[in-house]
Design a protein around this motif. Sequence first.
Motif, PDB file in Angstrom:
ATOM      1  N   SER A   1       0.836  -1.191   0.000  1.00 53.61           N
ATOM      2  CA  SER A   1       0.000   0.000   0.000  1.00 53.61           C
ATOM      3  C   SER A   1       0.873   1.244   0.000  1.00 53.61           C
ATOM      4  CB  SER A   1      -0.856  -0.001   1.270  1.00 53.61           C
ATOM      5  OG  SER A   1      -0.005  -0.051   2.421  1.00 53.61           O
ATOM      6  N   LEU A   2       0.222   2.401   0.020  1.00 53.82           N
ATOM      7  CA  LEU A   2       0.957   3.658   0.168  1.00 53.82           C
ATOM      8  C   LEU A   2       1.802   3.626   1.442  1.00 53.82           C
ATOM      9  CD1 LEU A   2       1.305   6.770  -0.616  1.00 53.82           C
ATOM     10  CD2 LEU A   2      -0.555   7.156   1.000  1.00 53.82           C
TER      11      LEU A   2
ATOM     12  N   TYR B   1      -0.511   1.812  -5.580  1.00 53.10           N
ATOM     13  CA  TYR B   1      -1.124   2.843  -6.418  1.00 53.10           C
ATOM     14  C   TYR B   1      -1.833   3.847  -5.522  1.00 53.10           C
ATOM     15  CZ  TYR B   1      -5.297  -0.046  -5.694  1.00 53.10           C
ATOM     16  OH  TYR B   1      -6.316  -0.769  -5.131  1.00 53.10           O
ATOM     17  N   ASP B   2      -2.199   4.976  -6.119  1.00 50.14           N
ATOM     18  CA  ASP B   2      -2.822   6.074  -5.389  1.00 50.14           C
ATOM     19  C   ASP B   2      -4.335   5.857  -5.321  1.00 50.14           C
ATOM     20  OD1 ASP B   2      -2.365   8.368  -3.944  1.00 50.14           O
ATOM     21  OD2 ASP B   2      -2.515   9.720  -5.658  1.00 50.14           O
ATOM     22  N   ARG B   3      -4.895   5.821  -4.116  1.00 46.17           N
ATOM     23  CA  ARG B   3      -6.320   5.557  -3.959  1.00 46.17           C
ATOM     24  C   ARG B   3      -7.225   6.789  -4.073  1.00 46.17           C
ATOM     25  NH1 ARG B   3      -6.969   0.274  -2.236  1.00 46.17           N
ATOM     26  NH2 ARG B   3      -5.163  -0.614  -1.158  1.00 46.17           N
TER      27      ARG B   3
ATOM     28  N   LEU C   1      -1.813   6.428 -11.795  1.00 45.08           N
ATOM     29  CA  LEU C   1      -2.097   6.028 -10.427  1.00 45.08           C
ATOM     30  C   LEU C   1      -0.906   5.343  -9.758  1.00 45.08           C
ATOM     31  CD1 LEU C   1      -5.685   4.501 -10.817  1.00 45.08           C
ATOM     32  CD2 LEU C   1      -5.090   6.752  -9.914  1.00 45.08           C
TER      33      LEU C   1
ATOM     34  N   LEU D   1       2.431   4.369  -7.962  1.00 42.64           N
ATOM     35  CA  LEU D   1       3.296   5.059  -7.006  1.00 42.64           C
ATOM     36  C   LEU D   1       4.762   4.685  -7.182  1.00 42.64           C
ATOM     37  CD1 LEU D   1       1.102   4.775  -3.794  1.00 42.64           C
ATOM     38  CD2 LEU D   1       1.472   6.815  -5.194  1.00 42.64           C
TER      39      LEU D   1
ATOM     40  N   TRP E   1      -4.511   9.961   3.673  1.00 43.60           N
ATOM     41  CA  TRP E   1      -3.359   9.759   2.793  1.00 43.60           C
ATOM     42  C   TRP E   1      -2.081  10.279   3.433  1.00 43.60           C
ATOM     43  CZ3 TRP E   1       0.582  12.152   0.314  1.00 43.60           C
ATOM     44  CH2 TRP E   1       1.099  11.569  -0.847  1.00 43.60           C
TER      45      TRP E   1
ATOM     46  N   ALA F   1       1.388   8.205   4.356  1.00 45.39           N
ATOM     47  CA  ALA F   1       2.651   8.493   3.675  1.00 45.39           C
ATOM     48  C   ALA F   1       3.758   8.870   4.660  1.00 45.39           C
ATOM     49  CB  ALA F   1       2.444   9.612   2.658  1.00 45.39           C
TER      50      ALA F   1
END
Length: 419
Positions: A10-11, A40-42, A83, A85, A316, A320
């Motif tokens: 995940s991120l 990927y960016d959700r 999308l 990352l 988010w 991060a």
Amino acid sequence: MRTVTVVGASLAGLHAARGLRDQGYDGRLVIVGEERHRPYDRPPLSKAFLTGEDPTGDDLTAQGPTGEDPTGDGEPDGGLGPLALTDPEDEAELDAEWLLGVRADRLDPAAGAVGLADGRTLRTDGVVIATGAAPRTLRAVAPPGVHTLRTLDDARRLRAELRAGAGRVVVIGAGFIGAEVASSCAALGLDVTVVEAAPLPLVPQLGERMARACAALHAAHGVTLLCGTGVATLRGTDRVTGVELADGRVLPADVVVVGVGVRPVTGWLEGSGLALDDGVLCDEGCATALPSVVAVGDVARLALPGTGRTVRAEHWTSAAEQGAVAARNLLAGTTVQPFGALPYFWSDQYGARIQFAGRREPGDTVRIAEGDPEEDPGGGFLAVYERDAIPTAVLAVNRPKPFTRLRRELARAPRLAAR
């Protein structure tokens, strides 16, 4: 440590993996992901991905094959496009082993092992838990046409149905995901109704006055918002046909989107010895009671120093920023750095950018610094939350520059925002 396993591609998991490498860890790094996709960016999934109208000009709907076969089933992974990352250069620097399309189903800290659902066992010296959260549902088995939205595959299925002639959409839950989906459906010209069980959406996050202002965006863009009633049942067998409310009303529906919150993915940690309470309990530095295990992102419930409370952030920015802190503390074997970033989240709805930073508490007063949220919420406003005349949080609608300034001021005085 010779091997560290990140459970969750995940991120949050990706940033933890990067944090390990940035801080000099050069051992074996394994990243396990239940989805078959690279990280990927959700956030775009509920917005530009559904409408296909990305302001940057990127095509978020691109699904061109990459040629990769991460699951080993002979089917290439769909291209993630903007999308994604990571890119090949990033992945080369990360130098990780990717085990995608497989779920972790047990953690044995004493044996230094992570068990996978396919029967494999990974021996490891350290573990980063980044399994995130899963959407709550209304029924164990729902008829076709009922969706939740969390993953890229969820978004692809929903987008296909919205574009296949769905005229009436009912969104259950008026939180940020529900509001963003409603906004996207309205942009597609669909008839949208949002159902919220609470008397007003987002009161815990924004307070009653500001929640009312943000809720007004729905009506201003032709979306019906029904508050104060729950859902009795979903109608339809071969296909959803409607939503029956607790008060007896029936809303016809071609598509239903359920956005009633999430639950942290911790079932696989039962019996591991970790403390679980709506997430993995951690100290202020993402470290669990086990020195070889840290947790990051939506699944992590961190202690708030000096308050006796814990908090789990589903945003988010937190996902991060926690990675580097958790990585440092994992390598140190103890917490040498707390996670002290100021809470921040944003949402895009009906062409408006909603931004919030800080920690609002019940009883905080609200001062309107710019605009008029009661008269014209869509026109933009800036609101400052205060306690004893000291700023604790800031909310903005279409006021990015003054919001950024106030956010920085709050970050420079975190003790004021965390009192």
